[in-house]
Write a protein that holds these residues in place. Sequence first.
Motif, mmCIF file in Angstrom:
data_model
loop_
_atom_site.group_PDB
_atom_site.id
_atom_site.type_symbol
_atom_site.label_atom_id
_atom_site.label_comp_id
_atom_site.label_asym_id
_atom_site.label_seq_id
_atom_site.Cartn_x
_atom_site.Cartn_y
_atom_site.Cartn_z
ATOM 1 N N GLU A 177 45.236 -18.628 -22.908
ATOM 2 C CA GLU A 177 44.700 -19.682 -24.044
ATOM 3 C C GLU A 177 43.263 -19.086 -24.718
ATOM 4 O O GLU A 177 42.989 -19.130 -25.644
ATOM 5 C CB GLU A 177 44.409 -20.975 -23.597
ATOM 6 N N PRO A 212 45.140 -14.107 -25.455
ATOM 7 C CA PRO A 212 46.532 -13.819 -25.494
ATOM 8 C C PRO A 212 46.910 -12.609 -24.661
ATOM 9 O O PRO A 212 46.390 -11.663 -24.696
ATOM 10 C CB PRO A 212 47.029 -13.658 -26.965
ATOM 11 N N ARG A 220 41.895 -10.009 -44.813
ATOM 12 C CA ARG A 220 42.057 -10.270 -43.418
ATOM 13 C C ARG A 220 40.879 -9.431 -42.697
ATOM 14 O O ARG A 220 40.703 -8.238 -43.006
ATOM 15 C CB ARG A 220 43.302 -9.665 -42.753
ATOM 16 N N THR A 254 37.469 -15.398 -26.820
ATOM 17 C CA THR A 254 38.021 -16.098 -27.677
ATOM 18 C C THR A 254 38.891 -15.061 -28.897
ATOM 19 O O THR A 254 38.253 -14.034 -28.919
ATOM 20 C CB THR A 254 36.931 -17.029 -28.706
ATOM 21 N N PHE A 255 39.712 -15.832 -29.479
ATOM 22 C CA PHE A 255 40.341 -14.925 -30.599
ATOM 23 C C PHE A 255 40.622 -15.969 -31.794
ATOM 24 O O PHE A 255 40.460 -16.970 -31.866
ATOM 25 C CB PHE A 255 41.908 -14.505 -29.822
ATOM 26 N N HIS A 256 40.940 -15.263 -32.877
ATOM 27 C CA HIS A 256 41.304 -15.797 -34.110
ATOM 28 C C HIS A 256 43.027 -15.604 -34.545
ATOM 29 O O HIS A 256 43.332 -14.428 -34.217
ATOM 30 C CB HIS A 256 40.472 -15.186 -35.157
ATOM 31 N N GLU A 257 43.382 -16.599 -35.051
ATOM 32 C CA GLU A 257 44.940 -16.533 -34.956
ATOM 33 C C GLU A 257 45.314 -15.446 -35.902
ATOM 34 O O GLU A 257 46.285 -14.840 -35.742
ATOM 35 C CB GLU A 257 45.503 -17.958 -35.568
ATOM 36 N N VAL A 258 44.334 -15.381 -37.208
ATOM 37 C CA VAL A 258 44.673 -14.404 -37.933
ATOM 38 C C VAL A 258 43.987 -13.184 -37.907
ATOM 39 O O VAL A 258 44.519 -11.865 -38.065
ATOM 40 C CB VAL A 258 44.601 -14.803 -39.432
ATOM 41 N N ASP A 259 42.543 -13.189 -37.524
ATOM 42 C CA ASP A 259 41.711 -12.045 -37.584
ATOM 43 C C ASP A 259 41.813 -11.155 -36.442
ATOM 44 O O ASP A 259 41.190 -9.812 -36.557
ATOM 45 C CB ASP A 259 40.416 -12.553 -38.308
ATOM 46 N N SER A 260 42.327 -11.675 -35.363
ATOM 47 C CA SER A 260 42.120 -10.913 -34.153
ATOM 48 C C SER A 260 43.066 -9.510 -34.181
ATOM 49 O O SER A 260 44.378 -9.838 -34.359
ATOM 50 C CB SER A 260 42.365 -11.740 -33.079
ATOM 51 N N THR A 261 42.919 -8.575 -33.777
ATOM 52 C CA THR A 261 43.474 -7.388 -33.829
ATOM 53 C C THR A 261 43.417 -6.489 -32.370
ATOM 54 O O THR A 261 42.320 -6.880 -31.785
ATOM 55 C CB THR A 261 43.343 -6.437 -35.139
#
Length: 694
Positions: free
Chosen positions: A530, A533, A502, A569-576
């Motif tokens: 969108e 989040p 990840r 923008t964000f990433h469903e898995v990698d955004s923290t």
Amino acid sequence: MSDNDDLNNIRNIGIMAHIDAGKTTTTERMLFYTGKVHRMGEVDKGTATMDWMVQEQERGITITSAATACQWENYNINIIDTPGHVDFTVEVERSLRILDGAIGIFCAVAGVQPQSETVWRQADRYNIPRIAYINKMDRVGADFFRAAKMIRNNLGSEVVLVQLPVGAEDKFTGVIDIIKQKAYHYDDDLGESYTERDLNEVESREAQEYRTILLEKLSEYDDDILEKYLEGQEILTSDIEQSLRKLTIANKLVPVLCGSSFKNKGVQMLLEAVAKYLPSPLDIPPVKVISLETGDEVETPADINGPLAALAFKVATDPYVGKVTYFRVYSGRLKVGSQVINSKKNKKERITKILRMHANHREEINEVLAGDIVAGVGLKDTVTGDSLCSEDYQVLLESIEFPAPVVDVAIEPKTKADQDKIGESLRRLAEEDPTFQTRTNEETGQTIISGMGELHMEIIIDRLVKEFKVNANVGKPQVAYKETIKKKARDAATFDRQTGGRGQFANVILEVMPLPEGKGKHFTNKATPESIPIEFVPVVKTGAMEALQAGILAGYPVDDLEVALIGGTFHEVDSTEQAFKIASSMALKNSLEKAGSVLLEPIMEIEIISPEEYVGDVISDLNARRGRVLGFEENRDCKVIKGTVPLAETFGYATSLRSVSQGRASFSMQIKEFAEVPASKSKEIIARRYGLPV
């Protein structure tokens, strides 16, 4: 008789003035004549009851506001003695916020001085009814009428004389009551016994003249007095006092009295005036609060049987009971052991002790009622400006605003043991004093402490050593510069780390916009869920606000701007959360570069009193310090020079002024504003900050 009738006999008053006008001495006499103390302490000898801190006794000045309570006839008087030095103006600010009335003390020789003007304006802001007391009538050069005229002209207040002095300087023996047309002569050195006598012919003529002026002034506002005055009816003493009380409370008039507190003359009449003319909690408008349930502003009148509403205005550390929180109860009642809600923090607190304070002495009481000022023990999370209320009446009272610090000092603990102690000690000091701030310089790792002036910093460091037993190396005081921006700008930043498994990803777009001076830092969210989040918005704000602690020019805090989250923008898995916090910090720095960051410096209002023959040299010296002369005033055989000067140019000024005036000139300063540093000076400051050649 209802429970609330007792509120009529409460007076919550503050004593305020320029340094050395006689605030603490006057308070000391009040305590003596009301029987609260049996021996009068003296400021110069370090024995004043209200100046109980070691630092106050050593320097002969008031540093912290001290609360006490006394009884005069049937009246319960809560008194707060406030400092006169500009470095401790926070103590005046928070005291005035919770008081109903005030006594402004003025020196009969100097009249209106810079800090007396400052505290008067603070009282104007809170709309506090006042009495003016012209003190030091025994001093050489005392001029009652000149001082009263200065209060009218310099402070813009409609003053009315209710007393006249009998003599002046070493011939000052008592006062004339204009309303009663009687004189009071003091018989002994302690001022405990005085004789009422009729006026002689000269005194009677002057007192009658000023009684007519008083009646004319009352007639402008009071139709009943006007009617009797025009019809030639007898106007009784009670009519005048009733009208003057009403107009003082409405802030239309300021009664002026006189005396010599140090020589024990006139203080009993001052206590009588407090009872007669200053308001009870029932006389002031109901306190306005925000209901947390509805969000509406509602009025909460002073009512012993009403819902609890109180405001914490001061936190102090007591060596015997630990943290004590001073608060004013506006409505309701509170018993020991009760649970209250800190509505600002939404936390429950329990009051384990209620203390009626007499400077640093404590008297435990079981219950406190509306209108009173006390201290509580057991309030762990409550700080200055927090609201306390009952669970079924959750409201927010208007908080207290404090000025930004202007002086920085670097501090390093000497040993590992000191390192462990210093953090907690600084936290407790900052909790007590909202104008004292601490931060860490990320480049050097040094702890930077900030305050309102050199004396303020000196006192803090003295307390660290003596009270908290911390040994530290302390740097020289430096100016607390700030950074701000000149124009709106927007930029983005992406944080992207892929290390197998990840990753970390976040993209943030921020916009910065300048705000007027004094508006502080604000964050708004304009991004759609969108793009960012909703759960990541708080960390974006944290990242931006932390980045503002150190600007891009020289690492000084950035102020007076709005930061808006525009999108990203964000990433469903990698955004923290960590990724968004870092990206936010990067985007903020990028935006500041585009927005034209500039340095700001504190500009001081300065007032210099100098003999005529040195005025030219004093002005030349001031001009060399980037100072500006704004005007002159005559002050007997001296000139008063009013102007502005950057704080950076004032370190060591006292020595320089003594040198150019052969020790005969004096000065006082207070913060006026933050202004942009000239470009050439800005380059010097930035170069010095990074150890580059200037």
